[in-house]
Each structure stands twice: as C-alpha cells, then as structure tokens.
Design an enzyme around this catalytic site. Structure first.
Site, PDB file in Angstrom:
ATOM      1  N   TYR A   1       0.828  -1.214   0.000  1.00  0.00           N
ATOM      2  CA  TYR A   1       0.000   0.000   0.000  1.00  0.00           C
ATOM      3  C   TYR A   1       0.859   1.260   0.000  1.00  0.00           C
ATOM      4  CZ  TYR A   1      -3.079  -3.699   1.611  1.00  0.00           C
ATOM      5  OH  TYR A   1      -3.750  -4.881   1.719  1.00  0.00           O
TER       6      TYR A   1
ATOM      7  N   TYR B   1     -13.176  -7.880   5.545  1.00  0.00           N
ATOM      8  CA  TYR B   1     -11.933  -7.915   4.775  1.00  0.00           C
ATOM      9  C   TYR B   1     -11.557  -9.381   4.549  1.00  0.00           C
ATOM     10  CZ  TYR B   1      -7.147  -7.604   3.239  1.00  0.00           C
ATOM     11  OH  TYR B   1      -6.000  -7.741   2.498  1.00  0.00           O
TER      12      TYR B   1
ATOM     13  N   ASP C   1     -14.046 -16.972   7.775  1.00  0.00           N
ATOM     14  CA  ASP C   1     -12.674 -16.579   7.472  1.00  0.00           C
ATOM     15  C   ASP C   1     -11.961 -16.328   8.806  1.00  0.00           C
ATOM     16  OD1 ASP C   1     -10.325 -15.265   6.901  1.00  0.00           O
ATOM     17  OD2 ASP C   1     -11.191 -13.886   5.433  1.00  0.00           O
TER      18      ASP C   1
ATOM     19  N   LYS D   1      -2.313 -16.792   8.137  1.00  0.00           N
ATOM     20  CA  LYS D   1      -1.532 -15.967   9.069  1.00  0.00           C
ATOM     21  C   LYS D   1      -0.762 -16.757  10.136  1.00  0.00           C
ATOM     22  CE  LYS D   1      -3.190 -11.385   8.249  1.00  0.00           C
ATOM     23  NZ  LYS D   1      -4.437 -11.145   7.526  1.00  0.00           N
TER      24      LYS D   1
HETATM   25  C1  PLP Z   1      -4.917 -11.130   6.117  1.00  0.00           C
HETATM   26  C2  PLP Z   1      -6.280 -11.634   5.827  1.00  0.00           C
HETATM   27  C3  PLP Z   1      -6.586 -12.262   4.610  1.00  0.00           C
HETATM   28  C4  PLP Z   1      -5.593 -12.369   3.474  1.00  0.00           C
HETATM   29  O1  PLP Z   1      -4.488 -13.150   3.775  1.00  0.00           O
HETATM   30  P1  PLP Z   1      -3.138 -12.980   2.885  1.00  0.00           P
HETATM   31  O2  PLP Z   1      -2.245 -14.068   3.404  1.00  0.00           O
HETATM   32  O3  PLP Z   1      -2.635 -11.607   3.136  1.00  0.00           O
HETATM   33  O4  PLP Z   1      -3.537 -13.195   1.473  1.00  0.00           O
HETATM   34  C5  PLP Z   1      -7.865 -12.750   4.438  1.00  0.00           C
HETATM   35  N1  PLP Z   1      -8.791 -12.645   5.402  1.00  0.00           N
HETATM   36  C6  PLP Z   1      -8.533 -12.051   6.594  1.00  0.00           C
HETATM   37  C7  PLP Z   1      -9.592 -11.997   7.632  1.00  0.00           C
HETATM   38  C8  PLP Z   1      -7.283 -11.511   6.840  1.00  0.00           C
HETATM   39  O5  PLP Z   1      -7.033 -10.896   7.993  1.00  0.00           O
END
Ligand code: PLP
Length: 442
Positions: A21, A149, A249, A278
């Site tokens: 970014y 997100y 997610d 993550k």
């Molecule tokens: C960071 C994140 C993603 C994307 O993961 P990347 O490894 O950066 O592609 C998707 N969903 C959530 C909730 C996130 O915090």
C-alpha cells in the site's frame, strides 16, 4: 551492519521495491530489519523494536521460535518442495491431521493454499462447485458483510467491504451481495433486530447465493471491531434453512488471537468451510488452508467434473507444513489461553485509560487484540519518530491504532506498547502536533 551498507541498501530499496500500500515516488519510511527473536525485531542500526503487531498478526509465539526454526531446518535438508499433484509427504499429512483435530465439529477435509487470499478464493470456488453439484447452478454469488476484509486478490477483494480499501477496483470485481455490519458489539446485550437485514437478504437472493462469508466475531482490516456471537448462531441457522454454505474466514482470528482457539468457538457454531492462514505456521512462512466438512467434500467430489478445480504450484509446501506442525504442537505445550487472557486484562485497563484523550473516539479489546479508534491519525513520519523513540513497532491504518502482540509478550512490554500507543494518539490531535525532530540514527 556498517552505516554505508545500510544507506546503500535503503537507497536500492527506494529505487526498486514496492512496499505494501505504498507509493514508489514518495515511499513511506521503512526500517531495515536484520534479525528477530521472541517479541523483538533488531534493525541494522542496532535498534530493537517490540513487534506490537506480530508482523501483521501472524507471529503468535514470537519471532524465530527455536522449535519452529528447527522443524524447518530438518525439513529443508530432507525435502524442500515437491508438487502436490501425484505426491504427498509427512509434514502435509501431519498438519492435516492436526488441523482436523483442532477445527470445530466435523471440519476435517483440508485444502492447502499458499496465502490467506488464495484460501478465500478456494472457499468461494468450493461453495460454487458444491451448489452446482447440488443442482443449483444459479447459485454462483456470495453474500458478505460490510466492513469485512477477506484479502487483496480480485476474488477476495470482491468479498470485502465495497466501501473499504478496494473501491478503486470496482470495475474489475464480481458483484456480490452485502449485508450491513452487525451492530451489537461483543459483550453488549444482543439486539434481536441485528440479524434482520441479513435474514432478508438471504430470503430475497436465495436462488443466487452459494455461500455467506464472514470474519467471525472480529472484523479486522476494514473495521477493527468485535460483534456479538448471537449473530453467528442466527447466521448458521439461516444458512441451514436455505441450503447456503457458511464460510468463516478465521485467517486473522484463528489460533487463539481473540481468546478462543477459533473465534467461531465463541458462538459454538461449525461453519461449512473455514479459512485459516496468518498464524498457521506461527507466522514463519506463508501457508493457508480451506477446511471443509465431509458432506461438502463429498458433494463437490460427486458433481461435475468429479474433482475440485484448484491446484497452486506450491500447494502444501513441505517447509511451510513443517512450520505449521511445530506451531500447532506449541499450542498444546504452553498455556496460551491464560497468556491471552492476561494480555486482554492488561490491554483493557491500560487502553481504556486513553478514552479521555481528545483524539480518541473509542477503545476496545478482545483477547490479544487492542484497538484505539482515533479522530486523527498522525502522519507516518510522526509515527516513525515515536516508534524509534519508544522502541515499539506500531503501524496504525485508517483511524485505527491497534496492537496484536505475540502471546509471549511480557506485562512490562505490554505497558511499553500501551504507552507508545498513548504517544501516537496524543500526536494525532492537531493541537499537540509537534514539529518533526531530526531522525536520530546511529
Ligand atoms: C490477512 C487476511 C486475509 C488475506 O491473507 P493474505 O495471506 O494476506 O492473502 C484474508 N482474510 C482475513 C480476515 C485476513 O485478515
């Protein structure tokens, strides 16, 4: 590292490298990292920074945990990579077994992907293939929450808050259906009207929606906000009534971050597909997964074309899987739950004291997540000065100044983090904006 080499490297960085970014013509300040261990990142000039954001929420056990490092080294000497089509290997099998055991309910069929965004794309594709196989070819869109997100690839951007950080790309993106953000906060009394807009959306677009995707309990990068578990329970029921899949997610929330191992555990629900990423490898190497229930996997595999149509080149990379196994083993060996609870207690009391600052509009804490919502965020140069002066790495974005420290962070370090957050908050109010001091570099 000598001063000349540092300057040369930073100059080359400015000439050639994009940062996240960021502008290439007026790049924001960057720190030259040389090594890290535990809660600390060491810079080339000798400065040590406490990593108060766990390097984007990943580093659950701290940097370079010796057990994870060793697991990766052992694996590196054996097998660094092999295509996952036609091959399998012990680290993938072991990690799959561990994930199946850790995931709620009967979630036990694991598809490994190379990043969180890709795992989200896989979850969406699984949902569409599921509905096709179930005889509902019209169901090829998803429903999601405003303020959500789900990643930066096109498929994941299309599922993220349409007014959020991806508005530029509207023309590129598939149109999905969005319900308003849940209103009732975590810990408040549930407002029964809260779920009505989502219920209405699912009724109205029943024939188009393959799945609903949400970040359970904690909406991260586009909202930094915690909502009531009852929302998830009602969503689970509504999805069942419609035959719509529920995707949680857990890429940010998974592995203890909010105080439960998975945030959906607060609601006691089992999604049909769960995305993790993550902290899956303890933050060591990129790896993610979409985990489904047997019933979903079976229907996808029975329908046309009889298999799931996705296969990343580095799927189930052995080094990443070895790191994942070591990280999951660590969770079994120390009492992460009471560590996260202690961080929560301390963050709550120390951040809530910031509420009476002019520049602070709200503070909120759940598990090892502490958020201070600001009226004005100070410019990056001011934040960088405070980072250097306090030795605490913070990276506010939008109106949010937050910390998500590693679970091994000590009470003294948490106090240093909250003190640094206070300084950033105070610097953000225009009245107390101080002139930039010259960068003190040794
Ligand atoms: C960071 C994140 C993603 C994307 O993961 P990347 O490894 O950066 O592609 C998707 N969903 C959530 C909730 C996130 O915090």
């Amino acid at each position: 590292m000598n001063r000349l080499l540092q300057d040369t490297l930073l100059q080359l960085d400015r000439e050639h490298l994009w940062h996240p970014y960021a502008s290439m013509t007026t790049p924001p300040p960057v720190n030259l990292a040389e090594s890290a261990s535990g809660t600390r990142i060491r810079l080339a000039d000798g400065t040590e920074l406490i990593d108060a954001v766990s390097s984007w929420w990943c580093m659950a056990h701290g940097h370079n945990h010796p057990r994870i490092v060793e697991a990766v080294q052992v694996q590196l000497k054996r097998l660094a990579q092999v295509m996952f089509a036609g091959f399998t290997h012990e680290p993938a099998i072991e990690l799959g077994r561990r994930l199946a055991e850790a995931a709620p309910g009967d979630l036990d069929r694991v598809f490994f992907a190379d990043s969180g965004s890709v795992a989200v794309e896989c979850a969406a594709k699984l949902a569409v293939q599921y509905q096709l196989a179930a005889g509902k070819p019209g169901r090829c869109r998803l429903a999601a929450l405003r303020g959500g997100y789900h990643g930066d690839t096109a498929g994941a951007m299309a599922l993220s808050d349409p007014e959020g950080m991806h508005t530029l790309f509207r023309g590129l993106l598939v149109q999905h259906h969005f319900a308003p953000q849940p209103v009732t906060r975590f810990g408040e009394e549930w407002d029964p009207a809260d779920f009505a807009p989502m219920a209405k959306l699912l009724d109205r677009f029943d024939s188009e929606i393959a799945a609903v995707i949400v970040e359970p309990i904690f909406q991260g990068a586009n909202a930094m906000r915690f909502y009531h578990p009852e929302y998830l329970r009602q969503l689970r029921r509504a999805c069942d009534e419609h035959g719509i899949l529920l995707i949680c997610d857990e890429i940010a929330t998974g592995f203890g971050r909010t105080g439960e191992f998975f945030a959906s555990d607060y609601a006691g629900i089992v999604p049909d597909i769960m995305c993790v990423g993550k902290a899956l490898t303890g933050g060591t190497i990129t790896l993610a997964a979409a985990i489904t229930r047997p019933a979903v996997a079976e229907i996808v595999s029975r329908g046309e074309p009889g298999r799931f149509m996705h296969g990343p080149t580095f799927m189930a990379n052995p080094l990443a899987c070895a790191a994942g196994c070591a990280s999951l083993a660590l969770f079994e060996e120390y009492d992460w739950r009471s560590r996260v609870a202690a961080i929560e207690t301390q963050l709550s009391s120390e951040l809530h004291e910031l509420r009476n600052l002019d520049n602070v509009s709200d503070t909120r804490v759940l598990g090892a997540v502490g958020v201070v919502e600001l009226n004005t965020t100070p410019p990056p140069e001011t934040v960088q000065r405070i980072v250097r002066e306090t030795g605490v790495w913070l990276r506010p974005f939008g109106p949010w100044l937050y910390t998500m420290p590693p679970f091994i962070t000590t009470p003294e370090e948490i106090s240093r983090i909250t003190a640094a957050m206070r300084q950033v908050a105070e610097a953000g109010s225009s009245t107390s904006e101080r002139p930039l001091k010259k960068n003190k570099r040794r």
